[in-house]
Design a protein around this motif. Structure first.
Motif, PDB file in Angstrom:
ATOM      1  N   ARG A 147       0.881  -1.261   0.067  1.00 18.85           N
ATOM      2  CA  ARG A 147      -0.045  -0.059   0.141  1.00 18.85           C
ATOM      3  C   ARG A 147       0.988   1.158   0.081  1.00 18.85           C
ATOM      4  O   ARG A 147       0.294   2.494   0.100  1.00 18.85           O
ATOM      5  CB  ARG A 147      -0.856   0.222   1.078  1.00 18.85           C
ATOM      6  N   THR A 148       2.052   1.042  -0.260  1.00 14.37           N
ATOM      7  CA  THR A 148       3.405   2.181  -0.104  1.00 14.37           C
ATOM      8  C   THR A 148       3.519   2.899  -1.492  1.00 14.37           C
ATOM      9  O   THR A 148       3.867   2.067  -2.222  1.00 14.37           O
ATOM     10  CB  THR A 148       4.440   1.874   0.630  1.00 14.37           C
ATOM     11  N   THR A 149       3.406   3.917  -1.468  1.00 16.50           N
ATOM     12  CA  THR A 149       3.688   5.113  -2.634  1.00 16.50           C
ATOM     13  C   THR A 149       4.966   5.738  -2.100  1.00 16.50           C
ATOM     14  O   THR A 149       4.724   6.450  -1.237  1.00 16.50           O
ATOM     15  CB  THR A 149       2.651   5.742  -3.321  1.00 16.50           C
ATOM     16  N   VAL A 150       5.884   5.754  -2.737  1.00 17.75           N
ATOM     17  CA  VAL A 150       7.031   6.468  -2.423  1.00 17.75           C
ATOM     18  C   VAL A 150       7.110   7.916  -2.760  1.00 17.75           C
ATOM     19  O   VAL A 150       6.336   8.374  -3.790  1.00 17.75           O
ATOM     20  CB  VAL A 150       8.448   6.024  -3.133  1.00 17.75           C
ATOM     21  N   ARG A 151       7.213   9.020  -2.101  1.00 15.72           N
ATOM     22  CA  ARG A 151       7.212  10.183  -2.207  1.00 15.72           C
ATOM     23  C   ARG A 151       8.772  10.854  -2.957  1.00 15.72           C
ATOM     24  O   ARG A 151       9.843  10.968  -2.334  1.00 15.72           O
ATOM     25  CB  ARG A 151       7.123  10.847  -0.913  1.00 15.72           C
ATOM     26  N   GLY A 152       8.497  10.945  -4.241  1.00 19.97           N
ATOM     27  CA  GLY A 152       9.824  11.557  -5.144  1.00 19.97           C
ATOM     28  C   GLY A 152      10.388  10.416  -5.465  1.00 19.97           C
ATOM     29  O   GLY A 152      10.054   9.022  -5.355  1.00 19.97           O
ATOM     30  N   THR A 153      11.827  10.772  -6.006  1.00 18.03           N
ATOM     31  CA  THR A 153      12.573   9.828  -6.250  1.00 18.03           C
ATOM     32  C   THR A 153      13.592   9.331  -5.174  1.00 18.03           C
ATOM     33  O   THR A 153      14.005  10.054  -4.401  1.00 18.03           O
ATOM     34  CB  THR A 153      13.691  10.273  -7.605  1.00 18.03           C
ATOM     35  N   PRO A 154      13.744   8.170  -4.955  1.00 21.24           N
ATOM     36  CA  PRO A 154      14.634   7.582  -3.821  1.00 21.24           C
ATOM     37  C   PRO A 154      16.061   8.236  -3.933  1.00 21.24           C
ATOM     38  O   PRO A 154      16.638   8.135  -5.109  1.00 21.24           O
ATOM     39  CB  PRO A 154      14.542   6.029  -3.832  1.00 21.24           C
ATOM     40  N   GLY A 155      16.559   8.596  -2.858  1.00 25.77           N
ATOM     41  CA  GLY A 155      18.029   9.313  -2.892  1.00 25.77           C
ATOM     42  C   GLY A 155      18.068  10.811  -3.063  1.00 25.77           C
ATOM     43  O   GLY A 155      19.133  11.173  -2.969  1.00 25.77           O
ATOM     44  N   SER A 156      16.937  11.142  -3.443  1.00 26.40           N
ATOM     45  CA  SER A 156      16.879  12.664  -3.729  1.00 26.40           C
ATOM     46  C   SER A 156      16.587  13.604  -2.600  1.00 26.40           C
ATOM     47  O   SER A 156      16.656  14.833  -2.739  1.00 26.40           O
ATOM     48  CB  SER A 156      15.716  13.003  -4.966  1.00 26.40           C
ATOM     49  N   ARG A 157      16.037  13.131  -1.538  1.00 26.06           N
ATOM     50  CA  ARG A 157      15.599  13.966  -0.576  1.00 26.06           C
ATOM     51  C   ARG A 157      15.510  13.412   0.915  1.00 26.06           C
ATOM     52  O   ARG A 157      15.099  12.049   0.958  1.00 26.06           O
ATOM     53  CB  ARG A 157      14.041  14.408  -1.033  1.00 26.06           C
ATOM     54  N   TYR A 158      15.781  13.676   1.842  1.00 28.25           N
ATOM     55  CA  TYR A 158      16.038  13.531   3.191  1.00 28.25           C
ATOM     56  C   TYR A 158      14.658  13.737   4.020  1.00 28.25           C
ATOM     57  O   TYR A 158      13.914  14.693   3.792  1.00 28.25           O
ATOM     58  CB  TYR A 158      16.874  14.215   4.078  1.00 28.25           C
ATOM     59  N   GLY A 159      14.103  12.358   4.438  1.00 21.89           N
ATOM     60  CA  GLY A 159      12.993  12.359   5.290  1.00 21.89           C
ATOM     61  C   GLY A 159      13.025  11.336   6.298  1.00 21.89           C
ATOM     62  O   GLY A 159      13.108  10.237   5.899  1.00 21.89           O
ATOM     63  N   TYR A 160      13.186  11.724   7.599  1.00 21.54           N
ATOM     64  CA  TYR A 160      13.439  10.905   8.833  1.00 21.54           C
ATOM     65  C   TYR A 160      12.119   9.880   8.677  1.00 21.54           C
ATOM     66  O   TYR A 160      11.054  10.000   8.631  1.00 21.54           O
ATOM     67  CB  TYR A 160      13.182  11.529   9.976  1.00 21.54           C
ATOM     68  N   SER A 161      12.488   8.492   8.541  1.00 14.82           N
ATOM     69  CA  SER A 161      11.324   7.491   8.640  1.00 14.82           C
ATOM     70  C   SER A 161      11.809   6.168   9.325  1.00 14.82           C
ATOM     71  O   SER A 161      12.860   5.486   9.357  1.00 14.82           O
ATOM     72  CB  SER A 161      11.377   6.881   7.026  1.00 14.82           C
ATOM     73  N   ASN A 162      11.022   5.835  10.333  1.00 14.11           N
ATOM     74  CA  ASN A 162      10.761   4.900  11.176  1.00 14.11           C
ATOM     75  C   ASN A 162      10.757   3.501  10.301  1.00 14.11           C
ATOM     76  O   ASN A 162      11.161   2.556  10.538  1.00 14.11           O
ATOM     77  CB  ASN A 162       9.860   4.661  12.352  1.00 14.11           C
ATOM     78  N   TYR A 163       9.687   3.660   9.231  1.00 14.90           N
ATOM     79  CA  TYR A 163       9.372   2.811   8.431  1.00 14.90           C
ATOM     80  C   TYR A 163      10.584   2.226   7.603  1.00 14.90           C
ATOM     81  O   TYR A 163      10.912   0.923   7.627  1.00 14.90           O
ATOM     82  CB  TYR A 163       8.359   3.125   7.408  1.00 14.90           C
ATOM     83  N   GLY A 164      11.467   3.202   7.025  1.00 12.59           N
ATOM     84  CA  GLY A 164      12.716   3.014   6.287  1.00 12.59           C
ATOM     85  C   GLY A 164      13.578   2.183   7.082  1.00 12.59           C
ATOM     86  O   GLY A 164      14.113   1.243   6.620  1.00 12.59           O
ATOM     87  N   VAL A 165      14.061   2.442   8.186  1.00 12.42           N
ATOM     88  CA  VAL A 165      15.118   1.765   9.004  1.00 12.42           C
ATOM     89  C   VAL A 165      14.551   0.576   9.352  1.00 12.42           C
ATOM     90  O   VAL A 165      15.283  -0.857   9.666  1.00 12.42           O
ATOM     91  CB  VAL A 165      15.709   2.743  10.075  1.00 12.42           C
ATOM     92  N   GLY A 166      13.219   0.291   9.912  1.00 12.76           N
ATOM     93  CA  GLY A 166      12.504  -0.855  10.369  1.00 12.76           C
ATOM     94  C   GLY A 166      12.668  -1.711   9.096  1.00 12.76           C
ATOM     95  O   GLY A 166      12.890  -2.935   9.204  1.00 12.76           O
TER      96      GLY A 166
END
Length: 373
Positions: A151-170
């Motif tokens: 159900r996830t849609t990425v915001r922008g292009t991966p690697g292009s923008r910083y955004g702290y994410s518990n989801y990402g490191v989890g």
């Protein structure tokens, strides 16, 4: 380590944990000296045991630094690459649950908060509301994480923008566990904790010697985060945190001496307390302790930078690496300065304050320790 200014900084850390904390530990490394200072008791009531260097605290997002070190260790062994797409490192049965993204999300993106993933997985908030002030992640497990990916849609292009994410490191922790063939906590013990001599560090929710967590004076059950342990499940005592940070000090000093600190792109087993600096761990872990400190990008609208999870700032001519964390009943800060031969870990058994005063006091203690080295 008897300087009056550093003693004052420790006093400020303890004061910042009031009025709700019953236990505070401040672990300090300063040159070839080290100390674990403990205050209070592990809970309320006359029968509560004193806080000691073996009292275990929940670390919350400080867990992410352990995940980063595990990632770097596995990369140093050649088991994976930081450039690997995360979908290639997840269970085969999850392949249909693919994130919607124009470009692959790579492991490096997850470890630098540039994946474009939201802060939390879809579906978590709805499940979390009934237990928001106690255990909001408790019912979000492996299957819920898989369903959330679809159900996830990425915001922008991966690697292009910083955004702290518990989801990402989890999600990174889940990928590492799949690659290593063990549950995250067991893999962390085998690859990081045991080689560094970390005896109490664990993802088990109810380890021996744990402090009781409090939120505004109300006792809370142990923190549980089954689906995203790499983002916030680790707990440790002050003695282990000191060993952990001193291992990073050794790694940072080696990188400086060997000229390994790279340019920053544009954009977006250690000694017991009181001993000297340890020898660098061998094999992949020694390289990993250096690699997590390699600066990857500059944060937007800031002079701060990020390595693998670790935040970086220059202060007083010294490199400071740091991270904070919190659960519903605990607050934690860790940091180190390789050039200053200094490290500070501060943990308290109370929920994070809105003004962040405990974390700020921990950071100021690190600055003071690095200045007086």
């Amino acid at each position: 380590m008897k300087t009056r200014s550093l003693d004052s900084a420790v006093t400020a850390v303890v004061r910042a944990a009031r009025p709700y904390a019953t236990a505070v530990t401040v672990a300090l490394a300063h040159g070839d000296q080290a100390d674990v200072r403990c205050f209070g008791r592990v809970g309320r009531g006359p029968g509560a045991a004193p806080c000691t260097p073996e009292t275990v605290f929940e670390l919350g997002s400080v867990s992410k630094t352990f995940t980063a070190l595990l990632l770097a260790e596995m990369a140093a062994r050649g088991e994976l690459s930081l450039d690997d797409p995360v979908e290639h490192r997840l269970p085969h049965r999850w392949r249909a649950a693919k994130v919607r993204s124009t470009e692959p999300i790579r492991l490096l993106h997850l470890a630098t908060h540039t994946s474009g993933l939201p802060g939390l997985p879809p579906g978590l908030l709805a499940k979390a509301v009934p237990a928001w002030f106690s255990n909001p992640y408790e019912t979000f497990g492996d299957e819920q994480l898989r369903d959330g990916l679809a159900r996830t849609t990425v915001r922008g292009t991966p690697g292009s923008r910083y955004g702290y994410s518990n989801y990402g490191v989890g999600l990174l922790g889940r990928a590492l566990a799949e690659t290593g063939g063990l549950p995250y906590g067991d893999l962390l013990t085998e690859r990081v904790c045991r080689p560094l001599g970390l005896r109490s560090t664990t993802c088990a929710p109810d380890p021996p010697g744990r402090a009781i967590g409090y939120r505004r004076g109300h006792a809370l059950p142990p923190w549980r985060i089954p689906g995203l342990p790499g983002a916030g499940a680790v707990r440790a005592d002050g003695a282990d945190l000191l060993r952990y940070l001193r291992a990073h000090l050794d790694g940072g000093l080696s990188a400086v001496r060997d000229g390994e600190r790279p340019a920053v792109p544009n954009g977006g087993p250690s000694t017991a307390p009181g001993g000297g600096l340890s020898a660098m761990p061998g094999g992949g872990l020694g390289a990993a302790l250096r690699d997590v400190q390699r600066l990857r990008l500059r944060l937007p609208h800031s002079t701060d930078r990020i390595g693998l999870v670790w935040m970086h700032r220059r202060s007083g001519g010294r490199d400071l690496y740091f991270h904070s964390g919190g659960t519903r009943g605990f607050t934690a800060f860790v940091g180190f300065s390789p050039e200053g031969s200094a490290a500070v870990a501060a943990v308290a058994n109370t929920a994070p304050a809105l003004d962040g005063r405990f974390v700020q006091a921990g950071y100021e203690a690190l600055r003071e320790a690095s200045r007086t080295a």
